[in-house]
Design a protein around this motif. Structure first.
Motif, PDB file in Angstrom:
ATOM      1  N   ASN A  45       0.949  -1.183   0.154  1.00  0.00           N
ATOM      2  CA  ASN A  45       0.071   0.096  -0.008  1.00  0.00           C
ATOM      3  C   ASN A  45       0.882   1.323  -0.099  1.00  0.00           C
ATOM      4  OD1 ASN A  45      -2.479  -1.412   0.043  1.00  0.00           O
ATOM      5  ND2 ASN A  45      -2.138  -1.813   2.179  1.00  0.00           N
ATOM      6  N   CYS A  46       1.988   1.025  -0.718  1.00  0.00           N
ATOM      7  CA  CYS A  46       2.802   2.364  -0.480  1.00  0.00           C
ATOM      8  C   CYS A  46       2.399   3.538  -1.454  1.00  0.00           C
ATOM      9  CB  CYS A  46       4.230   1.838  -1.012  1.00  0.00           C
ATOM     10  SG  CYS A  46       4.406   1.183  -2.876  1.00  0.00           S
ATOM     11  N   THR A  47       1.718   3.021  -2.615  1.00  0.00           N
ATOM     12  CA  THR A  47       1.276   3.738  -3.569  1.00  0.00           C
ATOM     13  C   THR A  47       2.440   4.399  -4.696  1.00  0.00           C
ATOM     14  OG1 THR A  47       1.173   6.168  -2.457  1.00  0.00           O
ATOM     15  CG2 THR A  47      -0.601   4.823  -2.039  1.00  0.00           C
ATOM     16  N   THR A  48       3.427   4.028  -4.455  1.00  0.00           N
ATOM     17  CA  THR A  48       4.374   4.338  -5.531  1.00  0.00           C
ATOM     18  C   THR A  48       4.516   3.754  -6.871  1.00  0.00           C
ATOM     19  OG1 THR A  48       6.133   2.893  -4.429  1.00  0.00           O
ATOM     20  CG2 THR A  48       5.965   5.276  -3.841  1.00  0.00           C
ATOM     21  N   CYS A  49       4.096   2.690  -7.045  1.00  0.00           N
ATOM     22  CA  CYS A  49       4.070   1.731  -8.257  1.00  0.00           C
ATOM     23  C   CYS A  49       2.908   2.151  -9.364  1.00  0.00           C
ATOM     24  CB  CYS A  49       3.795   0.183  -8.119  1.00  0.00           C
ATOM     25  SG  CYS A  49       2.210  -0.230  -7.666  1.00  0.00           S
ATOM     26  N   GLY A  50       1.932   3.165  -8.808  1.00  0.00           N
ATOM     27  CA  GLY A  50       0.975   3.518  -9.852  1.00  0.00           C
ATOM     28  C   GLY A  50      -0.191   2.647 -10.455  1.00  0.00           C
ATOM     29  N   SER A  51      -0.011   1.300  -9.702  1.00  0.00           N
ATOM     30  CA  SER A  51      -1.076   0.520 -10.037  1.00  0.00           C
ATOM     31  C   SER A  51      -2.332   0.817  -9.049  1.00  0.00           C
ATOM     32  CB  SER A  51      -0.872  -1.001  -9.747  1.00  0.00           C
ATOM     33  OG  SER A  51       0.327  -1.337 -10.487  1.00  0.00           O
ATOM     34  N   CYS A  52      -2.247   1.007  -7.814  1.00  0.00           N
ATOM     35  CA  CYS A  52      -3.154   1.313  -6.865  1.00  0.00           C
ATOM     36  C   CYS A  52      -2.813   2.811  -6.130  1.00  0.00           C
ATOM     37  CB  CYS A  52      -3.609   0.335  -5.861  1.00  0.00           C
ATOM     38  SG  CYS A  52      -4.220  -0.932  -6.703  1.00  0.00           S
ATOM     39  N   GLN A  53      -3.592   3.604  -6.046  1.00  0.00           N
ATOM     40  CA  GLN A  53      -3.538   4.809  -5.095  1.00  0.00           C
ATOM     41  C   GLN A  53      -4.580   5.114  -4.367  1.00  0.00           C
ATOM     42  OE1 GLN A  53      -1.962   7.963  -7.395  1.00  0.00           O
ATOM     43  NE2 GLN A  53      -0.663   6.666  -8.874  1.00  0.00           N
ATOM     44  N   GLN A  54      -4.417   5.409  -3.107  1.00  0.00           N
ATOM     45  CA  GLN A  54      -5.265   5.968  -2.294  1.00  0.00           C
ATOM     46  C   GLN A  54      -5.118   6.688  -1.238  1.00  0.00           C
ATOM     47  OE1 GLN A  54      -4.110   2.785  -1.752  1.00  0.00           O
ATOM     48  NE2 GLN A  54      -3.636   2.876   0.413  1.00  0.00           N
ATOM     49  N   THR A  55      -5.732   7.596  -0.709  1.00  0.00           N
ATOM     50  CA  THR A  55      -5.455   8.464   0.208  1.00  0.00           C
ATOM     51  C   THR A  55      -6.333   8.130   1.463  1.00  0.00           C
ATOM     52  OG1 THR A  55      -5.293  10.255  -1.434  1.00  0.00           O
ATOM     53  CG2 THR A  55      -5.503  10.884   0.964  1.00  0.00           C
ATOM     54  N   PRO A  56      -5.698   7.430   2.657  1.00  0.00           N
ATOM     55  CA  PRO A  56      -6.666   7.124   3.673  1.00  0.00           C
ATOM     56  C   PRO A  56      -7.133   8.339   4.697  1.00  0.00           C
ATOM     57  CG  PRO A  56      -4.236   6.544   3.917  1.00  0.00           C
ATOM     58  CD  PRO A  56      -4.564   7.327   2.578  1.00  0.00           C
ATOM     59  N   ASN A  57      -8.150   8.109   5.359  1.00  0.00           N
ATOM     60  CA  ASN A  57      -8.827   8.995   6.309  1.00  0.00           C
ATOM     61  C   ASN A  57      -9.057  10.402   5.726  1.00  0.00           C
ATOM     62  OD1 ASN A  57      -8.015   6.984   8.370  1.00  0.00           O
ATOM     63  ND2 ASN A  57      -5.844   7.682   8.215  1.00  0.00           N
ATOM     64  N   VAL A  58      -9.648  10.360   4.596  1.00  0.00           N
ATOM     65  CA  VAL A  58     -10.029  11.513   4.282  1.00  0.00           C
ATOM     66  C   VAL A  58     -11.661  11.668   4.129  1.00  0.00           C
ATOM     67  CG1 VAL A  58      -8.031  12.133   2.645  1.00  0.00           C
ATOM     68  CG2 VAL A  58      -9.774  10.850   1.668  1.00  0.00           C
ATOM     69  N   ASP A  59     -12.254  12.793   4.063  1.00  0.00           N
ATOM     70  CA  ASP A  59     -13.661  12.679   4.001  1.00  0.00           C
ATOM     71  C   ASP A  59     -14.219  12.217   2.780  1.00  0.00           C
ATOM     72  OD1 ASP A  59     -13.802  13.874   6.398  1.00  0.00           O
ATOM     73  OD2 ASP A  59     -13.761  15.999   5.752  1.00  0.00           O
ATOM     74  N   THR A  60     -13.658  12.375   1.797  1.00  0.00           N
ATOM     75  CA  THR A  60     -14.213  11.820   0.363  1.00  0.00           C
ATOM     76  C   THR A  60     -13.047  10.601   0.105  1.00  0.00           C
ATOM     77  OG1 THR A  60     -14.865  13.919  -0.171  1.00  0.00           O
ATOM     78  CG2 THR A  60     -14.772  12.198  -2.007  1.00  0.00           C
ATOM     79  N   PRO A  61     -13.448   9.610  -0.228  1.00  0.00           N
ATOM     80  CA  PRO A  61     -12.456   8.389  -0.417  1.00  0.00           C
ATOM     81  C   PRO A  61     -12.050   8.543  -1.783  1.00  0.00           C
ATOM     82  CG  PRO A  61     -14.919   7.489   0.149  1.00  0.00           C
ATOM     83  CD  PRO A  61     -14.886   9.041   0.000  1.00  0.00           C
ATOM     84  N   ASN A  62     -10.735   8.252  -2.031  1.00  0.00           N
ATOM     85  CA  ASN A  62     -10.113   8.402  -3.393  1.00  0.00           C
ATOM     86  C   ASN A  62      -9.352   7.272  -3.633  1.00  0.00           C
ATOM     87  OD1 ASN A  62      -8.614   9.682  -5.567  1.00  0.00           O
ATOM     88  ND2 ASN A  62      -7.230  10.626  -4.369  1.00  0.00           N
ATOM     89  N   PHE A  75      -7.558   5.023  -7.345  1.00  0.00           N
ATOM     90  CA  PHE A  75      -7.462   4.739  -8.534  1.00  0.00           C
ATOM     91  C   PHE A  75      -6.536   3.578  -8.556  1.00  0.00           C
ATOM     92  CE2 PHE A  75      -6.807   6.530 -12.931  1.00  0.00           C
ATOM     93  CZ  PHE A  75      -5.393   5.725 -13.339  1.00  0.00           C
ATOM     94  N   CYS A  76      -7.388   2.530  -8.996  1.00  0.00           N
ATOM     95  CA  CYS A  76      -6.753   1.324  -8.893  1.00  0.00           C
ATOM     96  C   CYS A  76      -7.023   0.404 -10.356  1.00  0.00           C
ATOM     97  CB  CYS A  76      -7.665   0.431  -7.853  1.00  0.00           C
ATOM     98  SG  CYS A  76      -7.081  -1.244  -7.661  1.00  0.00           S
ATOM     99  N   MET A  77      -5.966  -0.291 -10.634  1.00  0.00           N
ATOM    100  CA  MET A  77      -5.901  -1.191 -11.780  1.00  0.00           C
ATOM    101  C   MET A  77      -5.709  -2.523 -11.605  1.00  0.00           C
ATOM    102  SD  MET A  77      -4.214   1.553 -14.406  1.00  0.00           S
ATOM    103  CE  MET A  77      -4.620   0.818 -16.007  1.00  0.00           C
ATOM    104  N   HIS A  78      -5.954  -3.058 -10.461  1.00  0.00           N
ATOM    105  CA  HIS A  78      -5.717  -4.249 -10.027  1.00  0.00           C
ATOM    106  C   HIS A  78      -6.556  -5.625 -10.653  1.00  0.00           C
ATOM    107  CE1 HIS A  78      -4.575  -8.051  -7.802  1.00  0.00           C
ATOM    108  NE2 HIS A  78      -5.761  -7.981  -7.417  1.00  0.00           N
ATOM    109  N   CYS A  79      -7.769  -5.232 -10.550  1.00  0.00           N
ATOM    110  CA  CYS A  79      -8.958  -5.906 -11.162  1.00  0.00           C
ATOM    111  C   CYS A  79      -9.504  -5.526 -12.475  1.00  0.00           C
ATOM    112  CB  CYS A  79     -10.414  -5.939 -10.079  1.00  0.00           C
ATOM    113  SG  CYS A  79      -9.954  -6.554  -8.493  1.00  0.00           S
ATOM    114  N   GLU A  80      -9.803  -6.406 -13.255  1.00  0.00           N
ATOM    115  CA  GLU A  80     -10.342  -6.149 -14.848  1.00  0.00           C
ATOM    116  C   GLU A  80     -11.869  -5.280 -14.285  1.00  0.00           C
ATOM    117  OE1 GLU A  80      -9.374  -6.285 -17.734  1.00  0.00           O
ATOM    118  OE2 GLU A  80      -7.515  -6.846 -17.037  1.00  0.00           O
ATOM    119  N   PRO A  81     -12.211  -4.171 -14.804  1.00  0.00           N
ATOM    120  CA  PRO A  81     -13.493  -3.533 -14.299  1.00  0.00           C
ATOM    121  C   PRO A  81     -14.644  -4.545 -14.542  1.00  0.00           C
ATOM    122  CG  PRO A  81     -12.127  -2.098 -15.744  1.00  0.00           C
ATOM    123  CD  PRO A  81     -11.466  -3.291 -15.523  1.00  0.00           C
TER     124      PRO A  81
END
Length: 79
Positions: free
Chosen positions: A9-26, A28-34
């Motif tokens: 969950n380091c967010t540096t590879c670019g495959s998944c990115q999230q910002t924890p503990n924010v009012d609005t969830p954020n 950008f994930c490419m792990h699963c096929e949509p």
């Protein structure tokens, strides 16, 4: 594609990115096929959307119920 066994969950590879503990969830994930993404299927508010092949959360639609968090296979969604 992301190797979820190596994910820290380091967010540096670019495959998944999230910002924890924010009012609005954020997300950008490419792990699963949509077409197979459990979070997309679990969201009753249709707040999880596909943008350019990545799975994102529409903060205006999200009611923060946590259904997507429970089904995420790599635990990157934080609400």
């Amino acid at each position: 594609m992301l190797n979820s066994g190596n994910c820290t969950n380091c967010t540096t590879c670019g495959s998944c990115q999230q910002t924890p503990n924010v009012d609005t969830p954020n997300l950008f994930c490419m792990h699963c096929e949509p077409s197979e993404a459990p979070c997309l299927k679990a969201c009753s508010e249709e707040a999880i959307e596909v943008l350019g092949g990545a799975i994102t959360i529409n903060g205006e639609k999200c009611n923060k119920c946590g259904d997507c968090v429970e089904v995420c296979p790599i635990n990157v969604i934080k609400i």
